[in-house]
Scaffold this active site. Structure first.
Site, PDB file in Angstrom:
ATOM      1  N   HIS B  69      -7.154  -5.107  -8.682  1.00  9.41           N
ATOM      2  CA  HIS B  69      -5.920  -4.441  -8.262  1.00  9.41           C
ATOM      3  C   HIS B  69      -6.131  -3.670  -6.956  1.00  9.41           C
ATOM      4  O   HIS B  69      -5.295  -3.684  -6.051  1.00  9.41           O
ATOM      5  CB  HIS B  69      -5.475  -3.505  -9.393  1.00  9.41           C
ATOM      6  CG  HIS B  69      -4.310  -2.638  -9.048  1.00  9.41           C
ATOM      7  ND1 HIS B  69      -4.452  -1.298  -8.764  1.00  9.41           N
ATOM      8  CD2 HIS B  69      -2.992  -2.908  -8.927  1.00  9.41           C
ATOM      9  CE1 HIS B  69      -3.259  -0.791  -8.487  1.00  9.41           C
ATOM     10  NE2 HIS B  69      -2.355  -1.737  -8.587  1.00  9.41           N
ATOM     11  N   GLU B  72      -6.112  -6.029  -4.132  1.00 11.12           N
ATOM     12  CA  GLU B  72      -4.728  -6.434  -3.812  1.00 11.12           C
ATOM     13  C   GLU B  72      -4.074  -5.408  -2.870  1.00 11.12           C
ATOM     14  O   GLU B  72      -3.448  -5.772  -1.866  1.00 11.12           O
ATOM     15  CB  GLU B  72      -3.936  -6.567  -5.112  1.00 11.12           C
ATOM     16  CG  GLU B  72      -2.450  -6.818  -4.936  1.00 11.12           C
ATOM     17  CD  GLU B  72      -1.610  -5.882  -5.778  1.00 11.12           C
ATOM     18  OE1 GLU B  72      -0.797  -5.146  -5.202  1.00 11.12           O
ATOM     19  OE2 GLU B  72      -1.781  -5.859  -7.025  1.00 11.12           O
ATOM     20  N   HIS B  73      -4.251  -4.123  -3.174  1.00  9.40           N
ATOM     21  CA  HIS B  73      -3.681  -3.080  -2.307  1.00  9.40           C
ATOM     22  C   HIS B  73      -4.259  -3.170  -0.892  1.00  9.40           C
ATOM     23  O   HIS B  73      -3.550  -3.049   0.089  1.00  9.40           O
ATOM     24  CB  HIS B  73      -4.026  -1.691  -2.873  1.00  9.40           C
ATOM     25  CG  HIS B  73      -2.994  -1.150  -3.803  1.00  9.40           C
ATOM     26  ND1 HIS B  73      -2.270  -0.031  -3.519  1.00  9.40           N
ATOM     27  CD2 HIS B  73      -2.555  -1.584  -5.006  1.00  9.40           C
ATOM     28  CE1 HIS B  73      -1.438   0.230  -4.522  1.00  9.40           C
ATOM     29  NE2 HIS B  73      -1.601  -0.697  -5.438  1.00  9.40           N
ATOM     30  N   GLU B 144      -0.337   5.781  -8.682  1.00  3.62           N
ATOM     31  CA  GLU B 144       0.216   4.648  -9.438  1.00  3.62           C
ATOM     32  C   GLU B 144      -0.270   4.712 -10.896  1.00  3.62           C
ATOM     33  O   GLU B 144       0.510   4.530 -11.835  1.00  3.62           O
ATOM     34  CB  GLU B 144      -0.218   3.323  -8.777  1.00  3.62           C
ATOM     35  CG  GLU B 144       0.419   2.106  -9.420  1.00  3.62           C
ATOM     36  CD  GLU B 144       0.018   0.792  -8.740  1.00  3.62           C
ATOM     37  OE1 GLU B 144      -0.810   0.822  -7.804  1.00  3.62           O
ATOM     38  OE2 GLU B 144       0.523  -0.260  -9.170  1.00  3.62           O
TER      39      GLU B 144
END
Lengths: 424, 424
Positions: B69, B72-73, B144
């Site tokens: 993740h 991905e950012h 997040e």
């Protein structure tokens, strides 16, 4: 695509048809529009749930659901929504297009019959009211839904902010009603509310999908023949007036992350300029809020702005660490000030226009998107196509954007934050 | 370049699948009449892939939770510019997501498709991480994580996975924890990137309004041939039973939320038809027209949020029932008792026939969405199922026999299950 063939089929009842062979489904929606009020919102919210529980042809949920299930996942839905100062009470059916039925069934016709049965021929008891057992079950469903608003803190914060921004106006009333209001509903009051909606609410019926919907107008007009349409209630929204002084409301809860909604108000009617301005401000990943509050300052995962054109408000929202709240608030206000001072590049303006054009061009690709688009356009008495709207946004100048930004004043700030002592 | 047409006569749709010389699989489905195009560039790399090696590594490497993740950012930022800025110049909407078993980068556009595809293919293939940019992202991802920590729906789901699985990495939050992401640095990100973002492990999937020849020309120009690294990932051996029968967490919410999970044998995720067959079994037993649903709804045990689904992916397969209930343990017991009863008394065949049509109808309806088509093509490639394509689920639904479902029911171990509860 045959867009928006609209006609008044009974006093204050309008039928709009959108046919496009690309869609593999059809959808027929009844939208009853009525002024939001604390006295009526809760009972109105219960009505569509009762209507979609059963009807005279399918006298319990079991029979109704079995029929829907056999109709290739036909979906019968009930909902209520805030629409500025009005409440939109909706009952809708969506079905697979007849072309795809495995055994050649006339799925749409059957779907419309079910919908008409629910709307015009509900199940009643010996006194002519809704059945008590059904009313009680659906009241509980409404209460659960209201209580569940707390589950999504971001949505909860936005709803609370809207209540504070529009305090004292119809638009501050939640379309889903209140727990107390729903508890007070009886089979009699629910039935009266149903009759009132059917007889006096402005009604928009949308048919959309792959079908041509020929003959549907006649069927619906015939269904309304049995209804005594009285004086049609007024609907339409007014901008929310600016408070003499901005207010700050803080609510404490057991949360890990604080939520903040900063609300501004405008008196400008240049909605096109306000839309482009809001896009530059916080409407995309290239916007000022995303670029600065998220990317440069690393304060938030999300920070964005939205225009509510019916009430003339712009809200900027974020989720933020409590200790960074002031920093985020200052930057949210600062970024708007920059636009007010004309401190945005031609590139930012071009990007906002392109992003809006992209959004508008994709509206036509989804049945839900097209229906919602025209419903809102009709409500706003500005029935343009997405393409025409894109042209209008292209014509918005830098000066109009600066003017739109300068028309905004801070009205209220809502903060949802952790209880004293913090949370781990 | 190996090019094949994947066609389904039942729904009269087709697309092209290309085994590109770069190693990438490219799926292209132009959709007539649509205004927008939707593209996904995905890697078979998700949060479960925390232990891996290539043929040049002597031993397996384990990395901190949340790294897929994080990657991905960070990938949106290249050396000279970030991808959002490039997309801003075309107006496209861009995003990305990381799931348990894949990561995908996407855009939706109604103009300048070629340029958007170039941006997508370039930025995903050009990683650029520095200590400063990796550090900057940590604050955003931490927010997040905290945002999701406040969502009861998210918590009930992950607590449930932790209760079902002993070893399977699906029990670990996709984004990791604030603590685990503090161990991620640029070297680890490069290591994971170079291992998993190999075109042999990736799929490009495009649907909607675009020219497939132009798309292939861009692929030929920009997809950089990748050597096959002989990638191996390890999903630890999972004991057959659940880890805990009941887990609870207290969070501000409305009606308590629950998730009941029935654990299936480990190998299930890779076997074709299981997904559709178990979905149909669950819908027949517990769907909106089932005896269970109607009894439980009318008695107030469950409300309309009750839902059943199959949760599966690479190495995991669960049958799930979730929703809101004031007495979640009672729902758990009622679900298990209903399975026992159905095993004894048999499933109603008429209900099965309705559910079969419903499932088929929903799947056909989804083919009118550019997003669903692009995702369907990509998911089929990542499924690991031999000969799978976008139409496999539709065919499974159209061809399923009652005996397929009754045999699944006979082998269902209702006691190998757990309940997760989130309440105030």
């Amino acid at each position: 695509m045959d867009i928006l063939n609209r006609a008044e089929i009974a006093p204050g009842v309008f039928l709009s048809r959108i046919t496009d062979a690309r869609f593999k489904q059809n959808r027929v929606s009844f939208c009853f529009l009525t002024r939001l009020g604390e006295e009526t919102a809760s009972v109105n919210a219960v009505v569509p749930k009762i209507l979609t529980n059963s009807c005279r042809d399918y006298p319990d949920l079991r029979a109704l659901n079995a029929r829907l299930s056999a109709l290739y996942a036909a979906r019968l839905t009930a909902s209520v929504a805030n629409m500025g100062d009005d409440q939109c009470v909706m009952v809708e059916i969506s079905v697979i297009d007849d072309r795809y039925a495995l055994e050649g069934e006339a799925v749409l016709n059957e779907g419309i019959n079910i919908l008409l049965g629910c709307v015009f021929d509900p199940l009643t008891d010996e006194n002519g009211f809704f059945k008590e057992s059904v009313t009680e079950i659906e009241k509980q469903a409404c209460i659960d839904q209201i209580e569940a608003e707390l589950n999504e803190k971001r949505v909860y914060a936005l709803n609370r902010a809207a209540e504070i921004l529009c305090a004292g106006e119809p638009g501050a009333v939640r379309a889903s009603g209140t727990v107390g209001g729903v508890r007070a509903v009886t089979p009699q009051t629910a039935f009266s509310a149903y009759k009132r909606l059917l007889e006096t609410a402005r009604t928009e019926i949308f048919c959309g999908g792959g079908n041509a919907f020929s003959g549907v107008g006649e069927t619906l007009a015939a269904a309304f023949k049995g209804v005594r349409r009285g004086e049609i209630g007024e609907c339409g929204s007014k901008y929310s007036p600016l408070k003499p002084e901005p207010v700050v409301r803080t609510e404490k809860m057991d949360v890990n992350q604080s939520k903040m909604v900063v609300g501004f108000k405008t008196a400008s009617t240049d909605l096109d300029a306000l839309t482009v301005m809001t896009k530059i401000y916080g409407g995309s990943a290239a916007s000022k809020l995303f670029e600065n509050v998220r990317e440069k300052m690393s304060l938030c995962y999300y920070c964005m702005a939205k225009l509510q054109p019916l009430k003339g408000t712009v809200t900027a929202e974020c989720g933020v660490e409590t200790e960074n709240m002031e920093k985020a608030r200052a930057e949210i206000i600062n970024q708007l000030d920059l636009i007010k001072n004309g401190d945005f590049t031609d590139g930012e303006l071009a990007h906002a226009r392109l992003s809006l054009q992209n959004d508008l061009k994709t509206v036509n690709d989804k049945l839900s998107g097209i229906s919602l688009w025209y419903f809102v356009r009709i409500y706003q008495r500005d029935a343009v196509t997405p393409e025409q709207m894109a042209e209008r946004y292209l014509a918005v100048t830098r000066e109009r954007i600066i003017e739109a930004a300068n028309s905004l004043s801070l009205d209220a700030v809502y903060i949802l934050t952790e209880k004293d002592g913090g949370n781990e | 370049m190996n090019k094949e047409i994947i066609r389904n006569d039942r729904v009269n749709e087709q697309y092209t699948r290309v085994r590109h010389e770069s190693g990438c699989t490219v799926c292209l489905c132009p959709m007539k009449g649509f205004s927008s195009a939707y593209a996904l560039f995905g890697a078979k790399y998700g949060s479960v892939d925390g232990v891996f090696k290539t043929k040049s590594d002597a031993v397996f490497t384990a990395v901190p939770a949340g790294i897929a993740h994080y990657l991905e950012h960070k990938l949106f930022e290249n050396e000279d510019c970030d991808a959002f800025k490039l997309y801003a110049e075309t107006g496209a909407q861009a995003n990305a997501y990381t799931s348990f078993d894949k990561t995908a980068y996407l855009f939706s556009c109604s103009q300048k498709f070629d340029r958007n595809l170039e941006i997508l293919l370039k930025f995903v293939q050009e990683p650029y991480f520095t200590d400063a940019t990796v550090q900057k992202e940590r604050g955003i991802i931490a927010q997040e994580i905290k945002m999701y920590d406040d969502e009861p729906g998210w918590r009930v789901f992950f607590n449930g996975l932790e209760a079902v699985y002993h070893e399977n990495p699906v029990r670990v939050n996709i984004a990791g924890t604030v603590e685990s992401i503090s161990k991620i640095d640029k070297d680890l990100l490069y290591r994971c990137y170079n291992t998993f973002y190999n075109l042999n492990n990736m799929v490009l999937s495009v649907a909607g309004n675009f020219d497939p020849d132009e798309a292939l020309e861009i692929c030929g120009r920009l997809l950089k041939p990748s050597p096959d690294l002989g990638l191996e990932t390890v999903i630890p051996e999972e004991p057959p039973g659940v880890r805990e029968k009941t887990v609870r967490e207290k969070l501000p919410c409305g009606v308590p939320l629950f998730q009941v999970a029935f654990k299936m044998p480990n190998g299930y995720s890779f076997v074709g038809e299981n997904y559709t067959h178990y979905n149909i079994l669950l819908e027949t037993a517990f769907g909106k027209s089932s005896k269970f649903y109607l009894d439980a709804y009318e008695s107030g045990l469950i409300n309309e949020t009750f839902n059943v689904s199959v949760f599966n992916g690479r190495g995991f397969f669960l049958c799930v029932a979730d929703g809101e209930a004031r007495e979640p343990e009672k729902v758990f017991d009622a679900l298990k008792n209903e399975i026992k009863r159905l095993k004894k008394e048999g499933l109603p065949e008429e209900d099965f026939n309705s559910v079969k049509k419903k499932t088929y109808g929903e799947l056909v309806g989804s083919l009118a969405s550019v997003e669903a088509v692009a995702s369907g093509m990509m998911n089929a490639e990542f499924s690991g199922i031999e000969n799978a394509d976008m139409f496999s689920d539709i065919e499974a639904a159209a061809n399923v026999a009652f005996s397929d479902i009754t045999s699944k029911l006979a082998g269902f171990d209702e006691e190998n299950s757990c309940v997760s509860i989130v309440e105030n």
